[in-house]
Design a protein around this motif. Structure first.
Motif, mmCIF file in Angstrom:
data_model
loop_
_atom_site.group_PDB
_atom_site.id
_atom_site.type_symbol
_atom_site.label_atom_id
_atom_site.label_comp_id
_atom_site.label_asym_id
_atom_site.label_seq_id
_atom_site.Cartn_x
_atom_site.Cartn_y
_atom_site.Cartn_z
ATOM 1 N N GLU A 190 0.803 -1.220 0.000
ATOM 2 C CA GLU A 190 0.000 0.000 0.000
ATOM 3 C C GLU A 190 0.836 1.270 0.000
ATOM 4 O OE1 GLU A 190 -1.551 0.778 4.465
ATOM 5 O OE2 GLU A 190 -2.259 -1.083 3.587
ATOM 6 N N GLY A 191 2.078 1.191 0.474
ATOM 7 C CA GLY A 191 2.941 2.360 0.407
ATOM 8 C C GLY A 191 3.342 2.709 -1.015
ATOM 9 N N GLU A 192 3.095 1.798 -1.974
ATOM 10 C CA GLU A 192 3.468 2.021 -3.368
ATOM 11 C C GLU A 192 2.255 2.242 -4.263
ATOM 12 O OE1 GLU A 192 5.735 -1.448 -4.257
ATOM 13 O OE2 GLU A 192 7.395 -0.890 -2.934
ATOM 14 N N ARG A 193 1.088 2.550 -3.640
ATOM 15 C CA ARG A 193 -0.149 2.635 -4.422
ATOM 16 C C ARG A 193 -0.118 3.737 -5.470
ATOM 17 N NH1 ARG A 193 -0.714 5.316 0.227
ATOM 18 N NH2 ARG A 193 -1.780 7.334 0.202
ATOM 19 N N LYS A 194 0.751 4.737 -5.292
ATOM 20 C CA LYS A 194 0.861 5.827 -6.265
ATOM 21 C C LYS A 194 1.977 5.581 -7.276
ATOM 22 C CE LYS A 194 -2.305 8.481 -4.339
ATOM 23 N NZ LYS A 194 -3.566 8.840 -5.038
ATOM 24 N N ARG A 195 2.573 4.393 -7.241
ATOM 25 C CA ARG A 195 3.689 4.061 -8.139
ATOM 26 C C ARG A 195 3.345 2.778 -8.911
ATOM 27 N NH1 ARG A 195 5.763 5.425 -3.084
ATOM 28 N NH2 ARG A 195 7.074 7.298 -3.052
ATOM 29 N N PRO A 196 2.614 2.895 -10.014
ATOM 30 C CA PRO A 196 2.167 1.705 -10.752
ATOM 31 C C PRO A 196 3.285 0.758 -11.151
ATOM 32 C CG PRO A 196 1.038 3.669 -11.538
ATOM 33 C CD PRO A 196 2.107 4.144 -10.601
ATOM 34 N N TRP A 197 4.454 1.297 -11.499
ATOM 35 C CA TRP A 197 5.551 0.429 -11.928
ATOM 36 C C TRP A 197 5.989 -0.495 -10.795
ATOM 37 C CZ3 TRP A 197 7.081 -0.033 -16.848
ATOM 38 C CH2 TRP A 197 6.697 0.981 -17.739
ATOM 39 N N ARG A 198 6.039 0.036 -9.585
ATOM 40 C CA ARG A 198 6.451 -0.785 -8.447
ATOM 41 C C ARG A 198 5.401 -1.844 -8.129
ATOM 42 N NH1 ARG A 198 9.476 3.174 -4.036
ATOM 43 N NH2 ARG A 198 10.994 4.081 -5.487
ATOM 44 N N LEU A 199 4.135 -1.479 -8.267
ATOM 45 C CA LEU A 199 3.080 -2.472 -8.057
ATOM 46 C C LEU A 199 3.204 -3.604 -9.065
ATOM 47 C CD1 LEU A 199 -0.030 -0.199 -7.388
ATOM 48 C CD2 LEU A 199 1.149 -1.652 -5.741
ATOM 49 N N ALA A 200 3.452 -3.246 -10.328
ATOM 50 C CA ALA A 200 3.598 -4.263 -11.370
ATOM 51 C C ALA A 200 4.788 -5.171 -11.083
ATOM 52 C CB ALA A 200 3.757 -3.588 -12.727
ATOM 53 N N ARG A 202 5.949 -6.025 -8.242
ATOM 54 C CA ARG A 202 5.612 -6.928 -7.131
ATOM 55 C C ARG A 202 4.921 -8.201 -7.627
ATOM 56 N NH1 ARG A 202 6.345 -6.074 -1.356
ATOM 57 N NH2 ARG A 202 6.952 -3.898 -1.092
ATOM 58 N N LEU A 203 4.324 -8.144 -8.816
ATOM 59 C CA LEU A 203 3.598 -9.297 -9.358
ATOM 60 C C LEU A 203 4.472 -10.165 -10.249
ATOM 61 C CD1 LEU A 203 0.264 -7.427 -10.045
ATOM 62 C CD2 LEU A 203 0.600 -9.263 -8.377
ATOM 63 N N GLY A 204 5.766 -9.852 -10.285
ATOM 64 C CA GLY A 204 6.696 -10.706 -11.006
ATOM 65 C C GLY A 204 7.206 -10.082 -12.293
ATOM 66 N N PRO A 205 8.362 -10.547 -12.789
ATOM 67 C CA PRO A 205 8.973 -9.953 -13.984
ATOM 68 C C PRO A 205 8.106 -10.083 -15.228
ATOM 69 C CG PRO A 205 10.146 -11.946 -13.291
ATOM 70 C CD PRO A 205 9.218 -11.589 -12.182
ATOM 71 N N ALA A 206 7.390 -11.194 -15.382
ATOM 72 C CA ALA A 206 6.551 -11.354 -16.580
ATOM 73 C C ALA A 206 5.422 -10.324 -16.583
ATOM 74 C CB ALA A 206 5.986 -12.772 -16.639
ATOM 75 N N PHE A 207 4.830 -10.104 -15.424
ATOM 76 C CA PHE A 207 3.762 -9.113 -15.341
ATOM 77 C C PHE A 207 4.338 -7.714 -15.590
ATOM 78 C CE2 PHE A 207 0.807 -6.168 -13.478
ATOM 79 C CZ PHE A 207 -0.447 -6.721 -13.739
ATOM 80 N N LEU A 208 5.479 -7.423 -15.009
ATOM 81 C CA LEU A 208 6.102 -6.115 -15.206
ATOM 82 C C LEU A 208 6.386 -5.863 -16.687
ATOM 83 C CD1 LEU A 208 7.401 -3.511 -14.166
ATOM 84 C CD2 LEU A 208 9.515 -4.808 -13.782
ATOM 85 N N LEU A 209 6.912 -6.873 -17.382
ATOM 86 C CA LEU A 209 7.195 -6.720 -18.807
ATOM 87 C C LEU A 209 5.905 -6.478 -19.591
ATOM 88 C CD1 LEU A 209 9.195 -6.835 -21.150
ATOM 89 C CD2 LEU A 209 8.837 -9.311 -21.234
ATOM 90 N N ALA A 210 4.862 -7.235 -19.281
ATOM 91 C CA ALA A 210 3.593 -7.065 -19.984
ATOM 92 C C ALA A 210 3.018 -5.673 -19.735
ATOM 93 C CB ALA A 210 2.610 -8.137 -19.542
ATOM 94 N N TYR A 211 3.163 -5.179 -18.496
ATOM 95 C CA TYR A 211 2.662 -3.835 -18.184
ATOM 96 C C TYR A 211 3.495 -2.777 -18.907
ATOM 97 C CZ TYR A 211 1.271 0.317 -15.594
ATOM 98 O OH TYR A 211 0.808 1.566 -15.262
ATOM 99 N N ALA A 212 4.812 -2.928 -18.871
ATOM 100 C CA ALA A 212 5.688 -1.947 -19.501
ATOM 101 C C ALA A 212 5.434 -1.846 -20.999
ATOM 102 C CB ALA A 212 7.147 -2.304 -19.237
ATOM 103 N N CYS A 213 5.126 -2.968 -21.626
ATOM 104 C CA CYS A 213 4.916 -2.988 -23.079
ATOM 105 C C CYS A 213 3.446 -2.784 -23.450
ATOM 106 C CB CYS A 213 5.414 -4.310 -23.655
ATOM 107 S SG CYS A 213 7.180 -4.580 -23.449
#
Length: 268
Positions: A190-200, A202-213
Protein backbone atom coordinates in the motif's frame (compact mmCIF):
# COMPACT_ATOMS: atom_id res chain seq x y z
CA UNK A 1 -34.09 -4.02 -1.73
CA UNK A 2 -34.67 -5.79 1.60
CA UNK A 3 -32.47 -5.19 4.61
CA UNK A 4 -31.22 -8.77 4.33
CA UNK A 5 -29.86 -8.03 0.85
CA UNK A 6 -27.96 -4.93 1.89
CA UNK A 7 -24.23 -5.05 2.37
CA UNK A 8 -22.03 -3.49 5.02
CA UNK A 9 -19.88 -0.51 4.01
CA UNK A 10 -16.52 0.42 5.48
CA UNK A 11 -15.31 4.01 5.30
CA UNK A 12 -11.56 4.41 5.76
CA UNK A 13 -11.28 7.78 7.51
CA UNK A 14 -7.96 7.44 9.34
CA UNK A 15 -4.81 9.34 8.46
CA UNK A 16 -2.28 7.82 6.04
CA UNK A 17 0.44 10.25 7.11
CA UNK A 18 2.63 10.49 10.16
CA UNK A 19 2.99 14.25 9.73
CA UNK A 20 0.12 16.74 9.61
CA UNK A 21 -2.03 16.22 6.53
CA UNK A 22 -1.77 19.19 4.12
CA UNK A 23 -5.54 19.22 3.47
CA UNK A 24 -6.29 19.31 7.20
CA UNK A 25 -3.65 21.96 7.74
CA UNK A 26 -4.90 24.28 5.00
CA UNK A 27 -8.49 24.05 6.30
CA UNK A 28 -7.55 24.38 9.96
CA UNK A 29 -9.00 21.06 11.14
CA UNK A 30 -7.32 18.28 13.16
CA UNK A 31 -8.15 15.49 10.67
CA UNK A 32 -8.52 15.47 6.91
CA UNK A 33 -11.88 13.72 7.07
CA UNK A 34 -13.26 16.84 8.82
CA UNK A 35 -12.05 19.27 6.14
CA UNK A 36 -15.11 21.09 4.77
CA UNK A 37 -16.12 20.84 1.12
CA UNK A 38 -18.86 23.33 0.36
CA UNK A 39 -19.27 23.82 4.10
CA UNK A 40 -19.79 20.10 4.81
CA UNK A 41 -17.04 17.80 6.19
CA UNK A 42 -15.69 15.27 3.71
CA UNK A 43 -16.70 12.33 5.89
CA UNK A 44 -20.23 13.69 6.33
CA UNK A 45 -20.68 13.82 2.55
CA UNK A 46 -19.56 10.20 2.17
CA UNK A 47 -21.84 9.03 4.98
CA UNK A 48 -24.78 10.89 3.44
CA UNK A 49 -24.30 9.07 0.13
CA UNK A 50 -24.04 5.69 1.86
CA UNK A 51 -27.09 6.35 4.04
CA UNK A 52 -29.17 7.17 0.96
CA UNK A 53 -28.15 4.05 -0.98
CA UNK A 54 -30.59 1.12 -0.97
CA UNK A 55 -27.57 -1.21 -1.31
CA UNK A 56 -26.08 -0.28 2.07
CA UNK A 57 -27.10 -1.49 5.51
CA UNK A 58 -24.57 -1.12 8.32
CA UNK A 59 -21.75 1.43 8.00
CA UNK A 60 -18.40 0.94 9.71
CA UNK A 61 -16.12 3.98 10.00
CA UNK A 62 -12.43 3.56 10.79
CA UNK A 63 -11.28 6.76 12.54
CA UNK A 64 -8.14 7.96 14.27
CA UNK A 65 -10.45 9.22 17.03
CA UNK A 66 -13.78 7.32 16.99
CA UNK A 67 -15.46 10.09 19.03
CA UNK A 68 -15.20 12.39 15.99
CA UNK A 69 -18.50 10.98 14.69
CA UNK A 70 -20.35 12.88 17.43
CA UNK A 71 -20.06 16.10 15.41
CA UNK A 72 -21.52 14.67 12.18
CA UNK A 73 -25.32 14.73 11.78
CA UNK A 74 -25.51 11.76 9.41
CA UNK A 75 -23.28 9.71 11.69
CA UNK A 76 -25.58 10.52 14.59
CA UNK A 77 -28.67 9.58 12.57
CA UNK A 78 -27.16 6.28 11.43
CA UNK A 79 -26.06 5.49 14.96
CA UNK A 80 -29.56 6.19 16.27
CA UNK A 81 -30.87 3.67 13.71
CA UNK A 82 -28.33 1.10 14.85
CA UNK A 83 -26.60 1.25 11.46
CA UNK A 84 -23.24 2.82 12.35
CA UNK A 85 -20.24 1.54 14.25
CA UNK A 86 -17.04 3.50 14.76
CA UNK A 87 -13.74 1.60 14.75
CA UNK A 88 -10.24 2.59 15.76
CA UNK A 89 -8.28 3.02 12.53
CA UNK A 90 -5.25 0.77 12.21
CA UNK A 91 -1.84 2.15 11.11
CA UNK A 92 -2.41 0.89 7.54
CA UNK A 93 -5.46 0.74 5.28
CA UNK A 94 -5.11 -2.98 4.73
CA UNK A 95 -5.08 -3.68 8.46
CA UNK A 96 -8.21 -1.54 8.92
CA UNK A 97 -9.98 -3.58 6.23
CA UNK A 98 -8.97 -6.86 7.85
CA UNK A 99 -10.20 -5.56 11.22
CA UNK A 100 -13.55 -4.74 9.62
CA UNK A 101 -13.77 -8.19 8.04
CA UNK A 102 -13.43 -9.66 11.52
CA UNK A 103 -16.66 -7.86 12.44
CA UNK A 104 -18.67 -7.95 9.23
CA UNK A 105 -19.00 -10.79 6.73
CA UNK A 106 -18.55 -10.32 3.02
CA UNK A 107 -19.85 -8.84 0.81
CA UNK A 108 -18.25 -5.64 2.09
CA UNK A 109 -18.05 -2.32 0.28
CA UNK A 110 -14.91 -0.31 1.02
CA UNK A 111 -14.52 3.39 0.27
CA UNK A 112 -12.66 6.35 1.74
CA UNK A 113 -13.61 9.51 3.61
CA UNK A 114 -11.84 11.68 1.03
CA UNK A 115 -14.39 10.79 -1.67
CA UNK A 116 -16.87 13.67 -1.18
CA UNK A 117 -18.37 13.50 -4.68
CA UNK A 118 -19.70 9.99 -3.98
CA UNK A 119 -23.41 9.66 -4.78
CA UNK A 120 -26.05 6.93 -4.49
CA UNK A 121 -26.08 6.73 -8.30
CA UNK A 122 -22.34 6.09 -8.31
CA UNK A 123 -22.74 3.38 -5.69
CA UNK A 124 -25.55 1.79 -7.69
CA UNK A 125 -23.47 1.75 -10.89
CA UNK A 126 -20.50 0.24 -9.08
CA UNK A 127 -22.33 -2.40 -7.06
CA UNK A 128 -24.58 -3.44 -9.94
CA UNK A 129 -21.50 -4.17 -12.05
CA UNK A 130 -19.65 -5.81 -9.17
CA UNK A 131 -22.44 -8.29 -8.51
CA UNK A 132 -22.33 -9.54 -12.12
CA UNK A 133 -18.60 -10.33 -12.17
CA UNK A 134 -18.43 -13.30 -9.82
CA UNK A 135 -15.05 -11.94 -8.67
CA UNK A 136 -13.68 -12.05 -5.13
CA UNK A 137 -12.60 -8.40 -5.31
CA UNK A 138 -13.97 -5.76 -7.66
CA UNK A 139 -12.32 -2.34 -7.95
CA UNK A 140 -13.86 0.76 -9.47
CA UNK A 141 -12.09 2.55 -12.34
CA UNK A 142 -12.72 5.56 -14.57
CA UNK A 143 -11.14 6.07 -17.99
CA UNK A 144 -8.66 8.94 -18.27
CA UNK A 145 -10.36 10.25 -21.39
CA UNK A 146 -13.62 10.64 -19.48
CA UNK A 147 -11.99 12.38 -16.51
CA UNK A 148 -9.95 14.79 -18.60
CA UNK A 149 -12.91 15.59 -20.86
CA UNK A 150 -14.70 16.96 -17.80
CA UNK A 151 -11.80 18.12 -15.61
CA UNK A 152 -8.69 18.62 -17.75
CA UNK A 153 -6.68 20.26 -14.96
CA UNK A 154 -7.00 17.45 -12.42
CA UNK A 155 -3.93 15.37 -11.61
CA UNK A 156 -4.55 11.68 -10.97
CA UNK A 157 -2.45 8.52 -10.75
CA UNK A 158 -3.03 6.74 -14.07
CA UNK A 159 -2.65 3.02 -14.73
CA UNK A 160 -1.83 2.63 -18.41
CA UNK A 161 -2.94 -0.46 -20.33
CA UNK A 162 -3.53 -1.49 -23.93
CA UNK A 163 -7.07 -0.11 -23.77
CA UNK A 164 -6.03 3.26 -22.35
CA UNK A 165 -5.26 4.86 -19.01
CA UNK A 166 -7.45 4.42 -15.94
CA UNK A 167 -7.78 5.96 -12.50
CA UNK A 168 -9.01 4.14 -9.43
CA UNK A 169 -12.32 5.27 -7.98
CA UNK A 170 -11.75 4.46 -4.27
CA UNK A 171 -14.52 1.87 -4.43
CA UNK A 172 -13.88 -1.80 -3.68
CA UNK A 173 -16.30 -4.70 -3.33
CA UNK A 174 -15.01 -7.62 -1.27
CA UNK A 175 -17.40 -10.35 -2.29
CA UNK A 176 -16.07 -13.54 -0.69
CA UNK A 177 -13.87 -14.64 2.16
CA UNK A 178 -11.17 -15.39 -0.42
CA UNK A 179 -10.78 -11.62 -0.75
CA UNK A 180 -8.63 -11.69 2.38
CA UNK A 181 -5.69 -12.90 0.26
CA UNK A 182 -5.95 -9.76 -1.85
CA UNK A 183 -6.05 -7.54 1.22
CA UNK A 184 -2.96 -9.25 2.60
CA UNK A 185 -1.14 -8.40 -0.66
CA UNK A 186 -2.41 -4.81 -0.44
CA UNK A 187 -0.97 -4.54 3.08
CA UNK A 188 2.43 -5.38 1.65
CA UNK A 189 2.29 -2.82 -1.18
CA UNK A 190 0.00 0.00 0.00
CA UNK A 191 2.94 2.36 0.41
CA UNK A 192 3.47 2.02 -3.37
CA UNK A 193 -0.15 2.63 -4.42
CA UNK A 194 0.86 5.83 -6.27
CA UNK A 195 3.69 4.06 -8.14
CA UNK A 196 2.17 1.71 -10.75
CA UNK A 197 5.55 0.43 -11.93
CA UNK A 198 6.45 -0.78 -8.45
CA UNK A 199 3.08 -2.47 -8.06
CA UNK A 200 3.60 -4.26 -11.37
CA UNK A 201 7.07 -5.38 -10.30
CA UNK A 202 5.61 -6.93 -7.13
CA UNK A 203 3.60 -9.30 -9.36
CA UNK A 204 6.70 -10.71 -11.01
CA UNK A 205 8.97 -9.95 -13.98
CA UNK A 206 6.55 -11.35 -16.58
CA UNK A 207 3.76 -9.11 -15.34
CA UNK A 208 6.10 -6.11 -15.21
CA UNK A 209 7.19 -6.72 -18.81
CA UNK A 210 3.59 -7.07 -19.98
CA UNK A 211 2.66 -3.84 -18.18
CA UNK A 212 5.69 -1.95 -19.50
CA UNK A 213 4.92 -2.99 -23.08
CA UNK A 214 1.16 -2.35 -22.68
CA UNK A 215 0.35 -5.85 -23.80
CA UNK A 216 -2.64 -6.21 -21.49
CA UNK A 217 -6.00 -4.50 -21.22
CA UNK A 218 -7.22 -3.49 -17.77
CA UNK A 219 -9.40 -6.60 -17.56
CA UNK A 220 -6.57 -8.88 -18.68
CA UNK A 221 -4.15 -7.33 -16.19
CA UNK A 222 -6.55 -7.85 -13.30
CA UNK A 223 -7.23 -11.43 -14.36
CA UNK A 224 -3.50 -12.17 -14.53
CA UNK A 225 -2.80 -10.46 -11.20
CA UNK A 226 -5.64 -12.43 -9.65
CA UNK A 227 -4.23 -15.73 -10.86
CA UNK A 228 -0.89 -14.77 -9.34
CA UNK A 229 -2.57 -14.08 -5.98
CA UNK A 230 -4.99 -16.99 -6.11
CA UNK A 231 -8.11 -14.85 -6.24
CA UNK A 232 -10.51 -13.50 -8.85
CA UNK A 233 -10.09 -9.77 -9.55
CA UNK A 234 -12.34 -7.65 -11.78
CA UNK A 235 -12.96 -4.02 -12.71
CA UNK A 236 -16.17 -2.02 -12.56
CA UNK A 237 -15.81 0.74 -15.16
CA UNK A 238 -17.75 3.81 -14.10
CA UNK A 239 -19.10 6.48 -16.46
CA UNK A 240 -18.95 9.30 -13.88
CA UNK A 241 -15.76 11.35 -14.07
CA UNK A 242 -16.33 12.48 -10.48
CA UNK A 243 -15.81 8.91 -9.26
CA UNK A 244 -12.08 9.35 -9.89
CA UNK A 245 -11.73 12.57 -7.88
CA UNK A 246 -10.65 12.15 -4.29
CA UNK A 247 -8.94 14.68 -2.04
CA UNK A 248 -5.23 14.06 -1.62
CA UNK A 249 -4.09 17.68 -1.95
CA UNK A 250 -5.52 21.15 -1.22
CA UNK A 251 -5.97 21.72 -4.95
CA UNK A 252 -8.14 18.58 -5.12
CA UNK A 253 -10.39 20.09 -2.46
CA UNK A 254 -10.56 23.34 -4.44
CA UNK A 255 -11.73 21.36 -7.49
CA UNK A 256 -14.32 19.48 -5.43
CA UNK A 257 -15.72 22.77 -4.14
CA UNK A 258 -16.01 24.13 -7.68
CA UNK A 259 -17.87 20.98 -8.76
CA UNK A 260 -20.21 21.17 -5.78
CA UNK A 261 -20.88 24.86 -6.41
CA UNK A 262 -21.86 24.07 -10.00
CA UNK A 263 -24.38 21.40 -9.01
CA UNK A 264 -28.05 22.11 -8.59
CA UNK A 265 -29.19 21.99 -4.94
CA UNK A 266 -31.11 18.74 -5.55
CA UNK A 267 -27.99 16.93 -6.80
CA UNK A 268 -25.59 17.97 -4.01
Amino acid sequence: MTAACRRTALVLAGSRRREADPVARCRGVPHKCLAPAGGVPLLERVLTALAASPHIGTVLVALDEPALRADLPTAQALEAEGRLRALQAAPGLGRSVLDALALAPTPLLVTTADHPLLTPAMLDAFLTQAETTGADIVAGFVAKRRVEACYPSTRRTWLVFRDGAWSGANLFALQSETARAGIAFWQAVEGERKRPWRLARRLGPAFLLAYACRLLTLDQALARAGRRLGIRLAAAKLPMAEAAIDVDKPEDLDLVERILAARTPASV
